[in-house]
Design an enzyme around this catalytic site. Structure first.
Site, mmCIF file in Angstrom:
data_model
loop_
_atom_site.group_PDB
_atom_site.id
_atom_site.type_symbol
_atom_site.label_atom_id
_atom_site.label_comp_id
_atom_site.label_asym_id
_atom_site.label_seq_id
_atom_site.Cartn_x
_atom_site.Cartn_y
_atom_site.Cartn_z
ATOM 1 N N LYS A 87 0.837 -1.195 0.000
ATOM 2 C CA LYS A 87 0.000 0.000 0.000
ATOM 3 C C LYS A 87 0.873 1.246 0.000
ATOM 4 C CE LYS A 87 -1.909 2.463 3.237
ATOM 5 N NZ LYS A 87 -1.742 3.793 2.617
ATOM 6 N N GLU A 101 10.595 0.802 9.954
ATOM 7 C CA GLU A 101 11.579 1.861 9.725
ATOM 8 C C GLU A 101 10.849 3.161 9.995
ATOM 9 O OE1 GLU A 101 13.245 4.717 8.541
ATOM 10 O OE2 GLU A 101 13.266 4.043 6.453
ATOM 11 N N CYS A 106 13.457 10.607 6.594
ATOM 12 C CA CYS A 106 13.475 10.028 7.942
ATOM 13 C C CYS A 106 14.848 10.175 8.592
ATOM 14 C CB CYS A 106 13.057 8.572 7.909
ATOM 15 S SG CYS A 106 13.924 7.625 6.661
ATOM 16 N N GLU A 119 10.439 15.321 15.582
ATOM 17 C CA GLU A 119 10.740 15.242 14.155
ATOM 18 C C GLU A 119 9.876 16.298 13.446
ATOM 19 O OE1 GLU A 119 9.430 11.604 12.110
ATOM 20 O OE2 GLU A 119 11.329 11.631 11.029
HETATM 21 P P1 NAI Z 1 2.030 7.702 8.615
HETATM 22 O O1 NAI Z 1 2.930 6.903 9.465
HETATM 23 O O2 NAI Z 1 0.643 7.959 9.088
HETATM 24 O O3 NAI Z 1 1.902 7.043 7.172
HETATM 25 C C1 NAI Z 1 2.777 6.091 6.619
HETATM 26 C C2 NAI Z 1 1.965 4.987 5.960
HETATM 27 O O4 NAI Z 1 1.234 4.270 6.931
HETATM 28 C C3 NAI Z 1 0.927 5.480 4.957
HETATM 29 O O5 NAI Z 1 0.878 4.568 3.895
HETATM 30 C C4 NAI Z 1 -0.359 5.415 5.759
HETATM 31 O O6 NAI Z 1 -1.502 5.272 4.963
HETATM 32 C C5 NAI Z 1 -0.150 4.199 6.608
HETATM 33 N N1 NAI Z 1 -0.914 4.145 7.849
HETATM 34 C C6 NAI Z 1 -1.380 5.172 8.594
HETATM 35 N N2 NAI Z 1 -2.024 4.699 9.685
HETATM 36 C C7 NAI Z 1 -1.933 3.357 9.641
HETATM 37 C C8 NAI Z 1 -2.380 2.302 10.501
HETATM 38 N N3 NAI Z 1 -3.024 2.551 11.634
HETATM 39 N N4 NAI Z 1 -2.106 1.031 10.148
HETATM 40 C C9 NAI Z 1 -1.433 0.760 9.033
HETATM 41 N N5 NAI Z 1 -0.995 1.709 8.185
HETATM 42 C C10 NAI Z 1 -1.242 2.995 8.479
HETATM 43 O O7 NAI Z 1 2.743 9.067 8.338
HETATM 44 P P2 NAI Z 1 2.069 10.419 7.827
HETATM 45 O O8 NAI Z 1 0.804 10.692 8.580
HETATM 46 O O9 NAI Z 1 1.996 10.394 6.371
HETATM 47 O O10 NAI Z 1 3.155 11.474 8.285
HETATM 48 C C11 NAI Z 1 3.171 11.933 9.615
HETATM 49 C C12 NAI Z 1 4.578 12.064 10.149
HETATM 50 O O11 NAI Z 1 5.217 10.800 10.132
HETATM 51 C C13 NAI Z 1 5.520 12.940 9.348
HETATM 52 O O12 NAI Z 1 5.387 14.273 9.675
HETATM 53 C C14 NAI Z 1 6.846 12.390 9.739
HETATM 54 O O13 NAI Z 1 7.235 12.932 10.971
HETATM 55 C C15 NAI Z 1 6.600 10.923 9.910
HETATM 56 N N6 NAI Z 1 6.961 10.152 8.712
HETATM 57 C C16 NAI Z 1 8.121 9.445 8.708
HETATM 58 C C17 NAI Z 1 8.521 8.773 7.580
HETATM 59 C C18 NAI Z 1 9.782 8.008 7.525
HETATM 60 O O14 NAI Z 1 10.332 7.829 6.458
HETATM 61 N N7 NAI Z 1 10.265 7.464 8.617
HETATM 62 C C19 NAI Z 1 7.749 8.818 6.356
HETATM 63 C C20 NAI Z 1 6.503 9.518 6.471
HETATM 64 C C21 NAI Z 1 6.157 10.166 7.604
#
Ligand code: NAI
Ligand code: MG
Length: 796
Positions: free
Chosen positions: A192, A266, A300, A397
């Site tokens: 996804k 990650e 990240c 972050e």
């Molecule tokens: P997120 O962690 O909510 O989203 C990442 C993925 O997880 C997306 O595909 C989302 O649809 C999915 N997701 C969300 N809730 C889920 C759940 N309960 N179960 C399974 N999958 C789920 O991150 P978001 O909201 O896009 O960004 C928020 C913050 O997260 C950013 O500001 C940043 O600080 C951090 N982030 C860190 C990343 C990294 O590379 N470590 C990448 C993206 C965001």
């Protein structure tokens, strides 16, 4: 404008990349995308779609399917159905498919790059020169692993159906990091993409069709968090691989607790970028640009905390400000910009709020004099100075182009500041003194250390975090192991095993009845015997129900004391493998001297035969020898990465580990778990077998006579699960192993999510500890260590 004027102002005109082919791709789907399930495009069962926008212009690019649970069920069923044939075609055929994917991505590299820039807002220069080449490289590298699967990795097998959930910051790159190793090892997947950036994943689905990848091997499901959650909860998904926020990572850890689903996470970071006074400051400035303004800082492992030695701080800030003034921001498709758009309004808002918080907290904000374009979601490069290490902007972050700077005086202070975070993804170290760099790198708690470089990645090196940045690695052999499981696991039993299976040549003989055996034992904390805080003892009976003696009943306070003692001991992790090996041999020698005494204790507790008990002691001695042997042989690698550098993959200790021993096999169960953990340099808090604790408590004397430093092995007796839960909840415990029943395993994984501890539990499957194949090996050392990749560039 006159030519002369242009020379004077040096302004650039726009240099837009042609978006024609990307638009054609969107139009070929009528700007409305279905789900890619079992090799076909399927409309979402809910009939719901959401928009994907271009953040540089706020224009809508396409409608994307919002998959629900029904769609997830369908996709998982397709992946499950495809699995047997995908396994059967074997390594070479799979290698050919991976190679074909790599080639096809290369052939359409510009289309991918343009589409990615439109959907995400990242500069075309980056998608073209960094993201997409890394994607192709990943498929090439893993075509190789696919080929080698049955020769180099024959003790392992595929995991099955893998659910993969990725973020929006490197959409196609994250897809390749997930899909390539998974399918190379013979797994099938559903992936996804993040809701903001689905388009390149959907184009990738078309590439899968073009190369004739068998249906159901790769399924792409679009949607939001709830779609991801349905994947996580699906009973036929055998592993979840997730990249995203630490918050969601913890939700997934809790949701999968006790299920036996394999997990790699990650997560976020707040990575230090450390500049010593002898660094080449002009290189540092370009490094800073790559660290925090690459991908608008939505990285990240972004070097988001600048730590500068005080003597050069003002000079460096001045240079950075000058450089910031000349950075160009604009439409992602403009070939001459440095910074593109923020992915979505919600992310822009988070950045704005955190920056405001920084100002409110009293830090000094600096932004360039120019203003951002107004047609998209832009945020200017930002530098905060006068930042206090405990302030929100130094800890949270921000995930945007915001750098927070702090200064330090001594090397020690630099390390302390760098590690003052709950995260541990990466660090970057800048100095012209290689000795200093290599002194600092091992001291920083982070999965990657870049020396005089930053944000360098390659398929041959592992990437992943320490602490709350998650666990598991992506890339190279380290990442491959996340998509395999040891074949030996198939021979584990559903019930505890105590008998030796293979014919032994173990000794027999008569034992002296209980030589000087202690009837009431204390606990062992910081190298000393300690009375229990609660003042309670527990009666221990033999398996026939006869009273043998009493052990201290440890509680929360005792565990806390033991954790403190373990942390206070800095004298073990820093020793060489050779030095640790000597202590281990000495342990074995001292155990051998008291062989009969330990055997009679086993007889006393278990009513086993003398011969069996002696055999357990002899095998324990042998096992200590095995780990003593491995102490200076289980070492790292120098990875063949594509850049001009050496990439050192170094196994490091976890730090402080909780070891909850198996209930069965009182001595060898203790030895088999404690010894590998200390072999890797960890300090441990051990909860021995609850019913058969005396082999562990008798072991104090062996520890005391074998030069094991105080605090390396701490032993707390008592209610196993109660103590295990205290360990799992403890924030200063880095890792926990639990061998026991299913319920206990679930509790451990659940409670460990708070500080994202590494866990290793047996999910109610039992090893025969007396069997060499099951009871020992490198897998124990792997779980007792984590790999740090240190990148050292060469060339002057
Ligand atoms: P997120 O962690 O909510 O989203 C990442 C993925 O997880 C997306 O595909 C989302 O649809 C999915 N997701 C969300 N809730 C889920 C759940 N309960 N179960 C399974 N999958 C789920 O991150 P978001 O909201 O896009 O960004 C928020 C913050 O997260 C950013 O500001 C940043 O600080 C951090 N982030 C860190 C990343 C990294 O590379 N470590 C990448 C993206 C965001
Ligand atoms: Mg978008």
């Amino acid at each position: 404008m006159e030519i002369k004027e242009i020379y004077e102002t040096m302004t650039y005109g726009p240099a837009p990349e042609n978006a024609g082919e990307a638009i054609q791709f969107l139009e070929s789907h009528n700007k409305s995308f279905n789900l890619f399930i079992n090799g076909k495009w399927e409309a979402p069962s809910s009939g719901e779609y959401f928009d994907s926008i271009n953040p540089s212009t706020k224009e809508k690019l396409a409608k994307i399917s919002d998959a629900d649970e029904n769609d997830v069920n369908k996709a998982v069923a397709a992946a499950k159905k495809a699995l047997p044939e995908w396994i059967k075609i074997g390594p070479h055929q799979r290698a050919r498919y991976l190679y074909a994917l790599a080639r096809q991505i290369q052939k359409h590299s510009r289309l991918f790059a343009v589409l990615e820039s439109m959907d995400n807002g990242k500069p075309i220069r980056e998608t073209r020169d960094i993201d997409i080449p890394i994607v192709a490289r990943h498929f090439y590298h893993h075509a190789g692993w696919a080929q080698l699967r049955d020769t180099n990795l024959k003790d392992y097998k595929e995991i099955g159906v893998i659910g993969q959930i990725i973020p929006w910051n490197f959409p196609l790159m994250m897809l390749s990091w997930k899909i390539a190793p998974a399918i190379a090892m013979g797994n099938t997947i559903i992936l996804k993409p993040a809701e903001f950036t689905s388009l390149t994943a959907l184009l990738f689905a078309e590439i899968c069709q073009q190369i004739g990848l068998p249906n159901g091997v790769v399924n792409i499901i679009t949607g939001h968090g709830k779609t991801g959650a349905a994947m996580v909860d699906h009973k036929d998904v055998n592993k979840i691989a997730f990249t995203g926020s630490t918050e969601v990572g913890k939700i997934i850890r809790r949701a999968t607790a006790g299920t036996g689903k394999k997990l790699s996470l990650e997560l976020g970071g707040k990575s230090p970028f450390i500049v010593f006074e002898d660094a080449d400051l002009d290189s540092v400035v370009e490094g800073v640009v790559d660290a925090i303004w690459f991908n608008q800082g939505q990285v990240c492992c972004a070097g988001s905390r600048l730590l500068v030695q005080e003597s050069i701080a003002d000079k460096l800030y001045k240079k950075i400000r000058t450089r910031m003034e000349s950075l160009r921001i604009g439409n992602a498709l403009d070939k001459s910009i440095d910074i593109g758009a923020i992915v979505a309004p919600v992310q822009l808002k988070v950045i704005e709020e955190l920056v405001q918080l920084g100002v409110d907290e009293g830090s000094t904000l600096w932004q360039p004099s120019w203003s951002c374009p107004t047609e998209g979601y832009f945020y200017p490069p930002t530098l905060f100075t006068d930042v206090s290490p405990s302030s929100a902007i130094a800890q949270e972050e921000i995930f945007g182009p915001v750098l927070v700077a702090m200064s330090f005086r001594t090397h020690k202070e630099a390390v302390k500041l760098a590690n003052n975070t709950r995260y541990g993804l990466a660090c970057s170290i800048w100095t012209e003194n290689i000795n200093l760099a290599l002194d600092i790198a091992p001291q920083i708690k982070a999965g990657t250390a870049w020396i005089n470089c930053t944000n360098v990645f390659d398929a041959a090196a592992g990437f992943g975090g320490y602490r709350e940045s998650g666990f598991g690695r992506e890339g190279g052999i380290e990442g491959i192991m996340e998509y395999l499981k040891p074949r030996i696991e198939e021979s584990f039993s559903d019930k505890p095993v105590t008998k030796r299976t293979n014919n032994s040549n173990g000794s027999t003989g008569q034992l002296q009845p209980s030589l000087g055996i202690d009837r009431t034992t204390k606990m062992y904390i910081g190298g000393k015997q300690a009375r229990p805080d609660g003042g309670y003892s527990m009666v221990i009976n033999s398996s026939k129900g006869e009273y043998i003696g009493e052990v201290s009943k440890g509680n929360r306070k005792d565990i806390r004391n033991a954790v403190e003692a373990a942390h206070a001991n800095t004298n073990w992790a820093n020793r060489t493998g050779h030095a640790r090996a000597q202590v281990l041999y000495y342990l074995a020698e001292n155990l051998a001297i008291r062989r009969e005494e330990f055997a009679s204790r086993i007889v006393q507790m278990t009513n086993q035969s003398n011969a069996d008990a002696l055999q357990e002691v002899d095998l324990s001695i042998e096992r200590i020898y095995t780990y003593a042997a491995l102490a200076d042989k289980y070492d790292g690698k120098v990875h063949h990465t594509i850049h001009r550098n050496v990439t050192l993959a170094m196994p490091e200790s976890m730090g402080v580990m909780g070891i909850v021993c198996p209930d069965e096999s009182p001595l060898i169960g203790f030895i088999s778990t404690v010894i590998p953990a200390i072999t890797m340099g960890n300090n441990v808090i051990v909860v021995p077998s609850e019913k058969l604790p005396f082999s562990a408590t008798d072991f104090y004397q062996i520890l005391e006579t074998s030069d094991v430093p105080a605090g390396t092995v701490n032993i707390i007796t008592g209610d196993k699960d109660e103590l295990a839960q205290v360990l799992a909840k403890h924030d200063d415990v880095d890792s926990i192993w639990y061998f026991g029943n299913k319920k206990g395993c679930k509790d451990i994984e659940l409670l460990s999510a708070d500080n994202m501890k590494r866990t290793w539990v047996n999910y109610g499957k039992y090893r025969n500890w007396l069997d060499i194949e099951q009871g020992e090996g490198e897998v124990f050392l792997k779980h007792a260590s984590q790999i740090k990749n240190i990148w050292i560039p060469y060339g002057a």
